[in-house]
Design an enzyme around this catalytic site. Sequence first.
Site, PDB file in Angstrom:
ATOM      1  N   GLU A 130    -105.308   3.833  -8.151  1.00  0.00           N
ATOM      2  CA  GLU A 130    -105.975   5.062  -8.581  1.00  0.00           C
ATOM      3  C   GLU A 130    -105.635   5.249 -10.053  1.00  0.00           C
ATOM      4  O   GLU A 130    -104.527   5.647 -10.400  1.00  0.00           O
ATOM      5  CB  GLU A 130    -105.493   6.253  -7.743  1.00  0.00           C
ATOM      6  CG  GLU A 130    -105.813   6.153  -6.266  1.00  0.00           C
ATOM      7  CD  GLU A 130    -107.294   6.167  -5.971  1.00  0.00           C
ATOM      8  OE1 GLU A 130    -108.072   6.636  -6.835  1.00  0.00           O
ATOM      9  OE2 GLU A 130    -107.688   5.713  -4.890  1.00  0.00           O
ATOM     10  N   CYS A 138    -106.301  13.315 -13.768  1.00  0.00           N
ATOM     11  CA  CYS A 138    -106.998  12.031 -13.887  1.00  0.00           C
ATOM     12  C   CYS A 138    -108.506  12.173 -13.809  1.00  0.00           C
ATOM     13  O   CYS A 138    -109.232  11.331 -14.343  1.00  0.00           O
ATOM     14  CB  CYS A 138    -106.499  11.055 -12.817  1.00  0.00           C
ATOM     15  SG  CYS A 138    -106.731  11.629 -11.124  1.00  0.00           S
TER      16      CYS A 138
END
Length: 459
Positions: free
Chosen positions: A212, A246
């Site tokens: 990720e 993110c």
Amino acid sequence: MKPEQIHKIVSAQRSYFSSGATLPVGIRLDALRRLKAAIVRHEADIARALYQDLGKSSEESYLCEIGMVLDELTFMLRHTGIYAKEHRVRTPLAQFAARSYTKASPLGVVLIMSPWNYPFLLTLDPLIDAIAAGNTAIVKPSAYSPCTSAVIQTILSACFAPQYVAVVTGGREQNRHLLDEVFDHIFFTGSQAVGREVLRRAAAHLTPCTLELGGKSPVIVDRTANIARAARRIVFGKFLNCGQTCVAPDYIYCDARVRDALVKALMREIRRQFGADALCNPKYGKIINQKHFDRISRLIDRNKLVYGGKFQPEQHRISPTILTDVTWDDPVMQEEIFGPILPILTYGSLDEALTVINSHPHPLALYLFSEDKKTIRHITETCSFGGGCINDTIIHLATPHIGFGGVGASGMGAYHGKTGFETFSHRKSIVDKKTWLDLPMRYQPYRKSYSHLVRLFLH
């Protein structure tokens, strides 16, 4: 922690997993219940740690970390039994008589390496999925968020024996020692640079990875967008956790005809949500450390600054900042910002914008503000990105009903809910062939008389 201590933990977990202790669904559910109860007991400690590490308010800590972890726990407590069941599938006529099914099997000993920006959420969410799937796990939280790491260690050590779930703290040295070990899966959340190293090290052992990562996630605002609503939701998504998210909007790419109205609306929304001076707002957070504060500060071009740009260096705080007349050659467009700077670029035609976006590495998220259904369909079909929202930002990661993950440079694999269970499982495909009938046409010597039956079955 020394290499021999890490090796001892990995070996103990492998023995524990091999014993079958984590396989019964009831054991998994008991583990999740213990974890949920411990999180509820330690809610104030978690919130305090997140404030110490990142300046997060108690409200933001619950909204974006604690509450989301509890939601994932509740979901997996309800669904783990269903996901773990055998799933029967159709058997081809050529394999009569038989029963065909798939069966989820845990991978084994998994490593979860988490980042500092949402240190509680991004450690516990994948751990929940790994436990639900029947694995043992070693958790490695970030050294940049030590207070939260300490609380995580307290919670997990109270809930689990180290041969089931263990926490390894420390920095790069401990990361290297962990990656020397052989795991059945590595789940990493963090930067692209570190993700490449994790993947390189995992390849030596043929260890599968979920990565990720991040990237420059665009916000497209077309001329049909509800500007006031777009501004409100962009400000929320961009400046949450001071932009250290993110999937935060990295930049705005808007129709040149609506730019001025959008900039005014964004400035109004910043004042509305954070006050006239966000640096006077005690619930506006801080940059994680001096290194990142300095990096983000250098990205602010004073010649293109239209709002914000204020600093509190001692507290590592930077106010919400807007830059206009930005080009793709500017420093702020050369890296993921991961801070409270919002550059605004403009396009003349939507096709031009899509060509530019698609020429860059695939982002983790894409956000589109538009009221035109044709435009929405066109962009979601032609742009490659991990996930995203129409007329909102970041909320797509706040549901266990859909997977969350990247594509290309922004990551590989996904998790949350059922997708997370599948990430930490191997689905075995099994054909249970009955013995009361045995069709002869597959065996030698082959006969012409069987040929038409074979063709009938396999046509």
